[in-house]
Design a protein around this motif. Sequence first.
Motif, PDB file in Angstrom:
ATOM      1  N   GLU A  66       0.990  -1.190  -0.101  1.00 48.69           N
ATOM      2  CA  GLU A  66      -0.095   0.083   0.118  1.00 48.69           C
ATOM      3  C   GLU A  66       1.012   1.304   0.017  1.00 48.69           C
ATOM      4  O   GLU A  66       0.615   2.168  -0.783  1.00 48.69           O
ATOM      5  CB  GLU A  66      -0.947   0.145   1.280  1.00 48.69           C
ATOM      6  N   LYS A  67       1.976   1.189   0.869  1.00 48.87           N
ATOM      7  CA  LYS A  67       2.965   2.378   1.014  1.00 48.87           C
ATOM      8  C   LYS A  67       3.471   2.734  -0.586  1.00 48.87           C
ATOM      9  O   LYS A  67       3.570   3.587  -1.053  1.00 48.87           O
ATOM     10  CB  LYS A  67       4.006   2.301   1.834  1.00 48.87           C
ATOM     11  N   ILE A  68       4.127   1.517  -0.994  1.00 48.46           N
ATOM     12  CA  ILE A  68       4.888   1.542  -2.404  1.00 48.46           C
ATOM     13  C   ILE A  68       3.707   2.381  -3.353  1.00 48.46           C
ATOM     14  O   ILE A  68       3.981   3.134  -4.132  1.00 48.46           O
ATOM     15  CB  ILE A  68       5.259   0.414  -2.895  1.00 48.46           C
ATOM     16  N   LYS A  69       2.404   1.665  -3.468  1.00 49.63           N
ATOM     17  CA  LYS A  69       1.510   2.164  -4.512  1.00 49.63           C
ATOM     18  C   LYS A  69       1.173   3.584  -4.153  1.00 49.63           C
ATOM     19  O   LYS A  69       1.272   4.302  -5.253  1.00 49.63           O
ATOM     20  CB  LYS A  69       0.280   1.118  -4.243  1.00 49.63           C
ATOM     21  N   GLN A  70       1.238   3.984  -3.044  1.00 48.88           N
ATOM     22  CA  GLN A  70       0.664   5.411  -2.612  1.00 48.88           C
ATOM     23  C   GLN A  70       1.954   6.163  -3.138  1.00 48.88           C
ATOM     24  O   GLN A  70       1.572   7.196  -3.712  1.00 48.88           O
ATOM     25  CB  GLN A  70       0.465   5.621  -1.020  1.00 48.88           C
TER      26      GLN A  70
END
Length: 131
Positions: A115-119
């Motif tokens: 999720e952090k990488i996608k964001q």
Amino acid sequence: MTKAKLTKEDLIKYIEEMPVLELAELVKELEDRFGVTAAPMAMGVAPATAPGAAAAPAEEEKVEFDIVLTGFGDKKIQVIKAVREVTNLGLKEAKDLVEGVPQTVKERVAKEEAEKIKQKLQEAGGTAEIK
């Protein structure tokens, strides 16, 4: 003429130091040359259940995810910088990854990290999916 003997340990060390894209190309070449695939094999035998027992859920909860960059819009440079932040790729490898979308940026990471990488990729102007 004598050949220097390459040990398994030397080979493993060399592979560990390869950039991700170069390693992916190596895997593809080995698959083509030897007629094999590096994909995991599916198990064909289902476990037996006791008579009268409730069937187990069809699918286990997924714990590892892949992040796939699907686009970079008009912010290619910012997306390349974001890719370099979340991977340890050099500038050329990150640029090649971004220009070759859709491309997997990171594989088998926990949901929170995915999720952090996608964001981060989206904040830079890219589009990404978690698979």
